[in-house]
Scaffold this motif. Sequence first.
Motif, PDB file in Angstrom:
ATOM      1  N   ALA A  14       0.832  -1.208   0.000  1.00 12.34           N
ATOM      2  CA  ALA A  14       0.000   0.000   0.000  1.00 12.34           C
ATOM      3  C   ALA A  14       0.861   1.251   0.000  1.00 12.34           C
ATOM      4  O   ALA A  14       0.562   2.240  -0.671  1.00 12.34           O
ATOM      5  N   CYS A  15       1.966   1.198   0.740  1.00 12.29           N
ATOM      6  CA  CYS A  15       2.901   2.325   0.789  1.00 12.29           C
ATOM      7  C   CYS A  15       3.510   2.584  -0.589  1.00 12.29           C
ATOM      8  O   CYS A  15       3.514   3.714  -1.080  1.00 12.29           O
ATOM      9  N   LEU A  67      -4.897   3.856   1.502  1.00  6.16           N
ATOM     10  CA  LEU A  67      -3.615   3.160   1.362  1.00  6.16           C
ATOM     11  C   LEU A  67      -2.665   3.514   2.511  1.00  6.16           C
ATOM     12  O   LEU A  67      -1.950   2.650   3.035  1.00  6.16           O
ATOM     13  N   MET A  68      -2.674   4.778   2.910  1.00  8.36           N
ATOM     14  CA  MET A  68      -1.818   5.193   4.021  1.00  8.36           C
ATOM     15  C   MET A  68      -2.277   4.572   5.345  1.00  8.36           C
ATOM     16  O   MET A  68      -1.454   4.242   6.206  1.00  8.36           O
ATOM     17  N   PHE A  71      -1.010   1.143   5.274  1.00  2.00           N
ATOM     18  CA  PHE A  71       0.416   1.220   5.575  1.00  2.00           C
ATOM     19  C   PHE A  71       0.639   1.302   7.076  1.00  2.00           C
ATOM     20  O   PHE A  71       1.515   0.630   7.635  1.00  2.00           O
ATOM     21  N   ALA A  72      -0.155   2.129   7.738  1.00  2.00           N
ATOM     22  CA  ALA A  72      -0.042   2.289   9.194  1.00  2.00           C
ATOM     23  C   ALA A  72      -0.314   0.970   9.911  1.00  2.00           C
ATOM     24  O   ALA A  72       0.391   0.605  10.867  1.00  2.00           O
ATOM     25  N   VAL A  73      -1.327   0.247   9.450  1.00  4.32           N
ATOM     26  CA  VAL A  73      -1.667  -1.041  10.068  1.00  4.32           C
ATOM     27  C   VAL A  73      -0.522  -2.047   9.878  1.00  4.32           C
ATOM     28  O   VAL A  73      -0.136  -2.764  10.807  1.00  4.32           O
ATOM     29  N   GLY A  74       0.032  -2.074   8.663  1.00  2.00           N
ATOM     30  CA  GLY A  74       1.154  -2.962   8.400  1.00  2.00           C
ATOM     31  C   GLY A  74       2.386  -2.573   9.206  1.00  2.00           C
ATOM     32  O   GLY A  74       3.125  -3.426   9.692  1.00  2.00           O
ATOM     33  N   PHE A  75       2.592  -1.275   9.346  1.00  2.00           N
ATOM     34  CA  PHE A  75       3.712  -0.739  10.125  1.00  2.00           C
ATOM     35  C   PHE A  75       3.643  -1.227  11.568  1.00  2.00           C
ATOM     36  O   PHE A  75       4.632  -1.703  12.129  1.00  2.00           O
ATOM     37  N   ARG A  76       2.474  -1.130  12.158  1.00  2.50           N
ATOM     38  CA  ARG A  76       2.309  -1.571  13.550  1.00  2.50           C
ATOM     39  C   ARG A  76       2.516  -3.081  13.676  1.00  2.50           C
ATOM     40  O   ARG A  76       3.168  -3.549  14.613  1.00  2.50           O
ATOM     41  N   ALA A  77       1.985  -3.825  12.708  1.00  3.58           N
ATOM     42  CA  ALA A  77       2.127  -5.282  12.755  1.00  3.58           C
ATOM     43  C   ALA A  77       3.588  -5.710  12.625  1.00  3.58           C
ATOM     44  O   ALA A  77       4.020  -6.696  13.229  1.00  3.58           O
ATOM     45  N   GLU A 100      -4.444  14.415   5.124  1.00  8.31           N
ATOM     46  CA  GLU A 100      -3.929  14.835   3.827  1.00  8.31           C
ATOM     47  C   GLU A 100      -4.519  14.018   2.682  1.00  8.31           C
ATOM     48  O   GLU A 100      -4.539  14.477   1.537  1.00  8.31           O
ATOM     49  N   GLY A 101      -5.031  12.829   2.989  1.00  8.73           N
ATOM     50  CA  GLY A 101      -5.607  11.987   1.955  1.00  8.73           C
ATOM     51  C   GLY A 101      -7.120  12.068   1.877  1.00  8.73           C
ATOM     52  O   GLY A 101      -7.670  12.758   1.013  1.00  8.73           O
ATOM     53  N   ILE A 102      -7.796  11.377   2.779  1.00  9.29           N
ATOM     54  CA  ILE A 102      -9.253  11.260   2.710  1.00  9.29           C
ATOM     55  C   ILE A 102      -9.947  12.617   2.782  1.00  9.29           C
ATOM     56  O   ILE A 102     -10.840  12.915   1.970  1.00  9.29           O
TER      57      ILE A 102
END
Length: 223
Positions: A14-15, A67-68, A71-77, A100-102
């Motif tokens: 996603a990143c 997507l960000m 990315f955050a969820v994957g980062f934490r995992a 900045e996105g949604i």
Amino acid sequence: MINPKTLVLIGAAACFAGCTGDFLILFILGPLYPGYSQLADTMSLLGATASPVSDIISFWWIILGVLMVLFAVGFRAAFLPGNKYLTIAFWLLILYGAGEGISSGLFKADRVNGSYTVSFIVHDILGGAGVFAILILPLIVQKMNQFSASRSFKKFSQIVVILGILFLLLFSFRFFGSSNDIVNELTKYKGLWQRLLILDFYIYFVVIAVRMVKETVYPKNSI
């Protein structure tokens, strides 16, 4: 329940998709707006109601935000278990995706008769919150257990922050009138400063995403 390794890989993908896709779409859609300049005009102008690509870019920004968040969820995992800085960094990434996105996709930067609309104000406030989040993100990430021992990563994080502050200041010149010719000349390139600001942090995101994959796939060889 999704396997943590899968979450990390989804987050990293996603990143990569968000960071590369954002610039690709900007440069594809920019020429479709007559008179639009990548160097002189802000990205928000592409999403304003008057823009012929308004709906497309707004829809993309919503996707970028999602997507960000992934990315955050994957980062934490990837970096569990972690100290308190992991949680802070996670929420900063969420704030960037949402702000900045949604929100940029939902609230257009419109002006009516030269005056700011409510949508424009919300767009700027939430977008500004997202930018602030990624501006301090490197200072937080470098304190995480998985990064704190690396002097090279700390220097990299500091360089990213310094460049981010520089580009943000150059981008912010547009809000202040000046009789200085140099300042006025720099102000003309607000689109360039904004893109360099985003590029600075996207590079940081990609480096983190690569580290996420290494931590998950090759934990013994991670840097």
